[in-house]
Design a protein around this motif. Structure first.
Motif, PDB file in Angstrom:
ATOM      1  N   TYR A   1      39.036  50.750  41.798  1.00 52.13           N
ATOM      2  CA  TYR A   1      40.384  50.487  41.409  1.00 52.13           C
ATOM      3  C   TYR A   1      40.442  49.824  39.901  1.00 52.13           C
ATOM      4  CZ  TYR A   1      45.381  49.032  41.041  1.00 52.13           C
ATOM      5  OH  TYR A   1      46.437  48.719  40.732  1.00 52.13           O
TER       6      TYR A   1
ATOM      7  N   HIS B   1      49.756  39.304  39.640  1.00 49.48           N
ATOM      8  CA  HIS B   1      49.388  40.729  40.079  1.00 49.48           C
ATOM      9  C   HIS B   1      47.733  41.046  39.913  1.00 49.48           C
ATOM     10  CE1 HIS B   1      49.343  44.952  40.637  1.00 49.48           C
ATOM     11  NE2 HIS B   1      48.942  45.268  39.461  1.00 49.48           N
TER      12      HIS B   1
ATOM     13  N   GLN C   1      45.926  38.975  42.696  1.00 50.27           N
ATOM     14  CA  GLN C   1      45.995  39.937  43.973  1.00 50.27           C
ATOM     15  C   GLN C   1      45.357  41.002  43.975  1.00 50.27           C
ATOM     16  OE1 GLN C   1      50.228  40.447  43.668  1.00 50.27           O
ATOM     17  NE2 GLN C   1      50.928  38.747  44.966  1.00 50.27           N
ATOM     18  N   SER C   2      45.226  41.923  42.542  1.00 46.69           N
ATOM     19  CA  SER C   2      44.389  43.031  42.764  1.00 46.69           C
ATOM     20  C   SER C   2      42.832  42.810  42.778  1.00 46.69           C
ATOM     21  CB  SER C   2      44.912  43.811  41.360  1.00 46.69           C
ATOM     22  OG  SER C   2      46.174  44.243  41.471  1.00 46.69           O
TER      23      SER C   2
ATOM     24  N   HIS D   1      41.735  42.013  46.244  1.00 45.35           N
ATOM     25  CA  HIS D   1      41.332  43.231  47.231  1.00 45.35           C
ATOM     26  C   HIS D   1      40.331  44.116  46.642  1.00 45.35           C
ATOM     27  CE1 HIS D   1      44.367  42.348  49.870  1.00 45.35           C
ATOM     28  NE2 HIS D   1      45.035  41.973  48.949  1.00 45.35           N
TER      29      HIS D   1
ATOM     30  N   LEU E   1      51.874  43.243  50.752  1.00 45.20           N
ATOM     31  CA  LEU E   1      51.776  42.257  49.682  1.00 45.20           C
ATOM     32  C   LEU E   1      51.796  40.761  50.213  1.00 45.20           C
ATOM     33  CD1 LEU E   1      50.797  42.361  46.685  1.00 45.20           C
ATOM     34  CD2 LEU E   1      53.367  42.075  46.425  1.00 45.20           C
TER      35      LEU E   1
ATOM     36  N   LEU F   1      47.483  41.956  52.301  1.00 49.51           N
ATOM     37  CA  LEU F   1      46.740  42.978  53.050  1.00 49.51           C
ATOM     38  C   LEU F   1      46.299  44.126  51.869  1.00 49.51           C
ATOM     39  CD1 LEU F   1      48.304  43.860  56.471  1.00 49.51           C
ATOM     40  CD2 LEU F   1      45.831  43.577  55.896  1.00 49.51           C
ATOM     41  N   ALA F   2      47.352  44.246  51.111  1.00 47.90           N
ATOM     42  CA  ALA F   2      47.106  45.435  49.916  1.00 47.90           C
ATOM     43  C   ALA F   2      48.048  45.278  48.718  1.00 47.90           C
ATOM     44  CB  ALA F   2      47.414  46.819  50.517  1.00 47.90           C
ATOM     45  N   VAL F   3      47.637  45.567  47.757  1.00 49.67           N
ATOM     46  CA  VAL F   3      48.620  45.767  46.582  1.00 49.67           C
ATOM     47  C   VAL F   3      48.897  47.127  46.277  1.00 49.67           C
ATOM     48  CG1 VAL F   3      48.965  44.657  43.873  1.00 49.67           C
ATOM     49  CG2 VAL F   3      47.291  43.588  45.733  1.00 49.67           C
TER      50      VAL F   3
END
Lengths: 207, 207
Positions: free
Chosen positions: A98, A124, A127-128, A131, B48, B52-54
């Protein structure tokens, strides 16, 4: 008598200099963004054509207030406002990873001002990254015509230090030259940033 | 005398029934889309919040034609049109994987009509899959209040067969029930689709 500029826009007397200067500045910023944006869009299109990666720019978020539905023609939006994006501008997939990035231009010749970012964009990217995404920023120093790829970790480090006492509000170009990869201009793709991403992926996998 | 509806919209005589029916249909479609969209936005926000995921919905692409810059207030868009998106609506990162999906609603009770998709959306999912992304569609049968997650491969198979002689223009619900996972409604998140993605990732890794 109404006076018009050659481009058809009416001329307004404006004694509020600061307001006028602010507006000029805004216009300049958006123009600058356009150029890098266009080149990145062409780059991403080329990557798509070559079946290398699927990266798209997200549309600009717009709050629609009023829509007309003229008969037999497309819905016409007659009142709308720009909204602030809650993410970065570009994302997509490359070699199963990603990718998430922002593109910024500066006319500054010696440093990259951190106020080019909003807090939520940094958040953002954090956060990205957390993951497993590969996040970065493509910065063009337009006066020097040099483009660099700033890894997210590098950016976060500089972002955080600005809030310290005596923290710098910009990243010195010298540090960027020292720690970040320069992206050479290409013909097609014009900004071959995936070359740098390949290195990042290699480093990631060798860890 | 001008007649107005209670909502303030002027009433127009319209003898062109097909035009009027078409417009009604359009309005209905967009309303239906809204509901699932809202629930997915809440779901993604919850994911979010839980770190857990974005995953974000992309803004609707709008072609801006005219912008007014009223003094001391935000730029006002006075003429703009909706554009067709070149990608799917949602994407982001989960457990290091690139996720890409579309959300669709149908009032149909026995099958999902394939004309809910545009060719370019299918193409975008094919490209994203080819680069290692996890692509899928979340379909709500609104009359039945059932939600299914259709893997991209399943969708591609049905998309392709429609162009054969005697090809079906819709996917029978029976086939969906047979081959796809149903997403149970949750409280928070409301549409816990990552449960299904976990299974897909497990299958992917065991191959």
């Amino acid at each position: 008598m109404k006076i018009h500029y050659p481009n058809g826009q009416p001329f307004h007397y404006n004694n509020d200099k600061s307001e006028s200067r602010k507006k000029q500045k805004q216009v300049k910023y958006s123009n600058r963004g356009m150029t890098l944006e266009k080149e990145l869009n062409l780059t991403n299109q080329q990557y798509l054509n070559e079946n290398l990666a699927v990266i798209h720019k997200k549309p600009t978020p717009i709050q629609v207030v009023k829509v007309d539905y003229p008969r037999r023609s497309a819905a016409k939006i007659t009142e709308a406002y720009y909204r602030r994006s809650s993410t970065t501008d570009y994302n997509g997939v490359y070699k199963g990873y990603y990718l998430d990035f922002e593109a910024k231009e500066t006319k500054n010749k010696s440093s990259f001002p951190l106020n080019n970012f909003h807090e939520h964009q940094i958040q953002h990217m954090q956060q990205s990254c957390a993951h497993g995404g590969i996040c970065f920023t493509i910065v063009r120093f337009s006066s020097l015509n040099e483009i660099y790829l700033l890894e997210a970790e590098f950016l976060f480090k500089w972002w955080d230090q600005q809030f310290l006492e005596d923290g710098r509000k910009s990243i010195p170009l010298a540090s960027i030259k020292n720690e970040c990869a320069q992206i050479p201009y290409g013909y097609n793709p014009r900004i071959p940033y995936l070359q740098v991403i390949d290195q990042l992926i290699e480093e990631k996998n060798s860890k």
